[in-house]
Each structure stands twice: as C-alpha cells, then as structure tokens.
Write a protein that holds these residues in place. Structure first.
Motif, mmCIF file in Angstrom:
data_model
loop_
_atom_site.group_PDB
_atom_site.id
_atom_site.type_symbol
_atom_site.label_atom_id
_atom_site.label_comp_id
_atom_site.label_asym_id
_atom_site.label_seq_id
_atom_site.Cartn_x
_atom_site.Cartn_y
_atom_site.Cartn_z
ATOM 1 N N ALA A 168 0.855 -1.189 0.000
ATOM 2 C CA ALA A 168 0.000 0.000 0.000
ATOM 3 C C ALA A 168 0.885 1.230 0.000
ATOM 4 O O ALA A 168 2.007 1.213 0.491
ATOM 5 C CB ALA A 168 -0.919 0.009 1.215
ATOM 6 N N ARG A 169 0.362 2.300 -0.558
ATOM 7 C CA ARG A 169 1.087 3.581 -0.555
ATOM 8 C C ARG A 169 0.101 4.720 -0.440
ATOM 9 O O ARG A 169 -1.061 4.607 -0.847
ATOM 10 C CB ARG A 169 1.948 3.736 -1.812
ATOM 11 N N GLY A 170 0.551 5.812 0.140
ATOM 12 C CA GLY A 170 -0.298 6.988 0.282
ATOM 13 C C GLY A 170 0.546 8.237 0.412
ATOM 14 O O GLY A 170 1.717 8.182 0.796
ATOM 15 N N VAL A 171 -0.056 9.379 0.088
ATOM 16 C CA VAL A 171 0.624 10.675 0.146
ATOM 17 C C VAL A 171 -0.339 11.704 0.721
ATOM 18 O O VAL A 171 -1.529 11.726 0.365
ATOM 19 C CB VAL A 171 1.087 11.141 -1.254
ATOM 20 N N VAL A 172 0.175 12.548 1.619
ATOM 21 C CA VAL A 172 -0.605 13.656 2.162
ATOM 22 C C VAL A 172 0.284 14.901 2.188
ATOM 23 O O VAL A 172 1.504 14.808 2.082
ATOM 24 C CB VAL A 172 -1.119 13.354 3.589
ATOM 25 N N SER A 173 -0.329 16.057 2.337
ATOM 26 C CA SER A 173 0.426 17.296 2.464
ATOM 27 C C SER A 173 1.156 17.333 3.804
ATOM 28 O O SER A 173 0.655 16.821 4.811
ATOM 29 C CB SER A 173 -0.512 18.498 2.362
ATOM 30 N N ALA A 174 2.335 17.926 3.788
ATOM 31 C CA ALA A 174 3.138 18.015 5.008
ATOM 32 C C ALA A 174 2.869 19.343 5.715
ATOM 33 O O ALA A 174 3.005 20.403 5.100
ATOM 34 C CB ALA A 174 4.617 17.908 4.672
ATOM 35 N N PRO A 175 2.513 19.313 6.993
ATOM 36 C CA PRO A 175 2.281 20.558 7.739
ATOM 37 C C PRO A 175 3.595 21.148 8.253
ATOM 38 O O PRO A 175 3.800 21.311 9.465
ATOM 39 C CB PRO A 175 1.367 20.099 8.879
ATOM 40 N N ALA A 176 4.498 21.469 7.331
ATOM 41 C CA ALA A 176 5.851 21.871 7.714
ATOM 42 C C ALA A 176 5.880 23.139 8.549
ATOM 43 O O ALA A 176 6.822 23.351 9.324
ATOM 44 C CB ALA A 176 6.703 22.051 6.460
ATOM 45 N N GLN A 177 4.860 23.983 8.415
ATOM 46 C CA GLN A 177 4.830 25.229 9.175
ATOM 47 C C GLN A 177 4.191 25.076 10.549
ATOM 48 O O GLN A 177 4.143 26.034 11.319
ATOM 49 C CB GLN A 177 4.079 26.300 8.376
ATOM 50 N N GLU A 178 3.736 23.864 10.864
ATOM 51 C CA GLU A 178 3.046 23.636 12.135
ATOM 52 C C GLU A 178 3.914 22.970 13.182
ATOM 53 O O GLU A 178 3.474 22.750 14.314
ATOM 54 C CB GLU A 178 1.776 22.815 11.901
ATOM 55 N N GLY A 179 5.151 22.617 12.829
ATOM 56 C CA GLY A 179 6.063 22.066 13.815
ATOM 57 C C GLY A 179 6.251 20.564 13.710
ATOM 58 O O GLY A 179 5.507 19.857 13.018
ATOM 59 N N GLY A 180 7.270 20.087 14.415
ATOM 60 C CA GLY A 180 7.640 18.680 14.341
ATOM 61 C C GLY A 180 6.554 17.738 14.821
ATOM 62 O O GLY A 180 6.323 16.682 14.225
ATOM 63 N N ALA A 181 5.869 18.093 15.900
ATOM 64 C CA ALA A 181 4.821 17.218 16.423
ATOM 65 C C ALA A 181 3.709 17.027 15.401
ATOM 66 O O ALA A 181 3.189 15.912 15.231
ATOM 67 C CB ALA A 181 4.267 17.773 17.726
ATOM 68 N N ALA A 182 3.341 18.098 14.700
ATOM 69 C CA ALA A 182 2.307 17.990 13.674
ATOM 70 C C ALA A 182 2.774 17.106 12.524
ATOM 71 O O ALA A 182 1.989 16.314 11.970
ATOM 72 C CB ALA A 182 1.934 19.379 13.159
ATOM 73 N N MET A 183 4.033 17.218 12.154
ATOM 74 C CA MET A 183 4.574 16.367 11.087
ATOM 75 C C MET A 183 4.524 14.898 11.501
ATOM 76 O O MET A 183 4.117 14.029 10.719
ATOM 77 C CB MET A 183 6.008 16.784 10.769
ATOM 78 N N ALA A 184 4.929 14.620 12.735
ATOM 79 C CA ALA A 184 4.901 13.237 13.221
ATOM 80 C C ALA A 184 3.471 12.722 13.316
ATOM 81 O O ALA A 184 3.207 11.546 13.001
ATOM 82 C CB ALA A 184 5.593 13.147 14.579
ATOM 83 N N ASP A 185 2.535 13.569 13.734
ATOM 84 C CA ASP A 185 1.124 13.160 13.819
ATOM 85 C C ASP A 185 0.604 12.731 12.455
ATOM 86 O O ASP A 185 -0.043 11.680 12.316
ATOM 87 C CB ASP A 185 0.269 14.315 14.341
ATOM 88 N N VAL A 186 0.861 13.549 11.437
ATOM 89 C CA VAL A 186 0.361 13.255 10.096
ATOM 90 C C VAL A 186 1.005 11.995 9.541
ATOM 91 O O VAL A 186 0.328 11.140 8.945
ATOM 92 C CB VAL A 186 0.605 14.462 9.161
#
Length: 331
Positions: free
Chosen positions: A42-60
């Motif tokens: 399986a594969r998937g892609v989503v937008s990266a919340p790079a301006q929201e901080g590391g925790a948000a990136m890890a959450d996504v």
C-alpha cells in the motif's frame, strides 16, 4: 539493535507482519507499507504541515501509516523514515533544516514516531534513505555506491562495504558541498560548490544570467534545451560535467564503481548524459576501472523504500538476510 531505532518487543516475526517506509519532506509526506518479502502492499501521500512544527509532522506521518496498515491488515513491526534536513544518526533527532520547516531543528523524530506507532523507528536523512532504496531495489547494485540527489540543492550519500556510511559528524557523502566547481556563492555561503552548477535552482539562475530570461525553473530550462536553446544546453552541459567530475573524485577517493543520480534534475538525464560521458573519458578514476554514473530507478518511491530497508536492517536485524538492506524487494 543499532542506529537510532527505538526499542520495542521484537520477539517474533510472521508472514503477516509489515514494515513501513515514510518519506517526510517539506511539501508532502509519503508512506509505503511493505510485506514480509519486501513487496509494496500500500502507498499513500498527504500534504506536510511543515509550518506547524515537528509534532504535527509526526502526527500526520503516523496517522497515514496507521491508515495504510489497517487497509492492508496485519501487524506493523517496524518503520523507517527518510527526513529532510541533517539527522543525528544515533537518536534520530533533526540537527539542521531549511527555513521552510517550523520547529523541526531539535525535534526527536525517531522517538516521536515510536511513541505514535509503538514500533521501532529508524530515521535517516532523506538522501541517505534514497541511496538505501536504490541499493535495495533500484539502480545501485553493488556494495560500494555513491548516491547524488540533484534537486533544489545537491545532496549525497555513501554505501561502503554494503553499509551506509555516516562519518563521525554525520556528513559522509555530502558531495554537493565540495568546492572548486565555479566562482559562485553557494546556498551555504561558501564559494564554488558543486551545488552552484548542478542543482535545479542554480540551473535556472545560470540560465537567467546567460539569456536574460528570469523566473523559469529547472524543468522549463530543460525543455528549452531540448528545443535547441544554446544557453540552456550550455547550462546542462556544465551541470553534467560538474557531476561527473565530482563522482570521479569520490570514486578515486573510496574506490567505488557506481554512482546513482536522482532528484528532479535527473529527469533531464538526456541533457546531462552527454557531458557526463565525455567527462569520464578524460577524467576517469585513477584505478582505471570504469565508473558507471547512472540515473536512479525508483522515482518517488526511493526514499520510502530506503527507509523501510533501514528499519529492517536496524530494528529487525534478527530477520533472514533476504530482508536486509542489500535485498531487492519488488514494487
């Protein structure tokens, strides 16, 4: 267990167990879920919340990984991440990153993903992961391979004796910042690095200086070169020659015979290859052995596949050799 994989129970491994590879960039986060034989399930892609901080990136990243695992069915046993920026190879912390990331420097990515996924997580710089992917499943056959990513900047990585080389400061293979290629100022502030000729950014800037046509990107300059534009052709010739010289220097220093070129600029391989071939005829490694400089084979999957390979070799080192970094999973 070695590297920055964070420990959880790894007492057993079954055919239904899964390994995830995560590609974390400034604009997107891509995840692959692989099976026991390394095949992509399986594969998937989503937008990266790079301006929201590391925790948000890890959450996504974790949310997408869990979603894909639930679709496939089975048990996630480990994950690997290829992340933009300089990564501490011991604990998976981000040491440096571009200004497009908020609160990314100093973020403990490996620990954060382990907390969210509950499995061992290995984190590599994205260019290191790219090379691991090409070695495992793409163009980079062999135990000694140089990887070069020609994108917005120029990154590099080294696999020597079958193992990724980090170096004492975590900067092994950073060929983009080797000097002597021009008199231009590099993005790092120093003069004349390979990146000043071979990145997509520098190709566009140099074309603008030669032609007076500004505002184009590297892909648009490539199309002009294919249409016969002399300035565009010259810019790609200079880029190809610089890449070949850099690869030949690396091959001479560490005695390798394969360099794999990826990144967006490599899509213009037809424009780079003539200068690469010509340069290798006049500036070959001193060993006399042929150096193959070849385009990457995995495209956008390379980083995630390499991250999954890193997870297997670090966190699941008890597995059979067919699941090691040197194996060749099928996509």
């Amino acid at each position: 267990m070695s590297g920055n994989a964070h420990a959880v129970d790894t007492a057993s491994y079954d055919e239904g167990d899964l390994v995830a590879g995560i590609d974390i960039g400034g604009t997107k986060i891509a995840v692959l879920v692989t099976g026991a034989d390394g095949s992509v399930l399986a594969r998937g892609v989503v937008s990266a919340p790079a301006q929201e901080g590391g925790a948000a990136m890890a959450d996504v990243a974790a949310e997408l990984t869990r979603d894909l695992v639930s679709r496939v069915g089975g048990r996630l046993r480990a994950a690997g991440a290829g992340a933009a920026g300089v990564v501490d190879p011991v604990d998976g912390t981000i040491l440096a990153a571009s200004a497009m990331f908020t609160d990314w420097v100093g973020f403990g990515l490996a620990a954060a993903l382990t907390d969210r996924l509950g499995v061992p997580v290995a984190v590599e710089n994205d260019v290191n992961a790219f090379l691991l992917g090409e070695v495992a499943a793409g163009a980079g056959h062999g135990s000694d391979v140089l990887g070069v990513m020609l994108g917005t900047g120029v990154g590099g990585a080294l696999v020597l004796d079958g193992a990724l080389r980090h170096g004492p400061n975590g900067a092994a293979g950073e060929i983009g910042h080797t000097p002597g290629y021009s008199d231009r100022v590099c993005t790092c502030g120093q003069i004349g690095h390979l990146e000043t000729l071979a990145s997509g950014t520098s190709i566009a800037l140099r074309y603008g200086e030669l032609s007076g046509a500004t505002g184009l990107d590297g892909a648009e300059v490539a199309e002009l070169a294919r249409g016969g534009d002399a300035d565009a052709i010259a810019v790609f010739h200079d880029a190809g020659r610089a890449v070949a010289l850099a690869c030949a220097s690396a091959a001479t220093l560490v005695d390798l015979d394969v360099a794999v070129i990826g990144g967006g600029v490599s899509h213009a391989w037809d424009l780079l290859e003539p200068a690469i071939t010509a340069t290798l005829q006049t500036d070959a490694p001193v060993s006399g052995a042929p150096l193959r400089i070849i385009p990457a084979a995995l495209g956008s999957d390379a980083v995630a596949l390499g991250a999954a390979a890193a997870a297997r070799s670090r966190a699941l080192s008890f597995l059979e050799p067919s699941l090691s970094v040197g194996s060749r999973p099928t996509a």
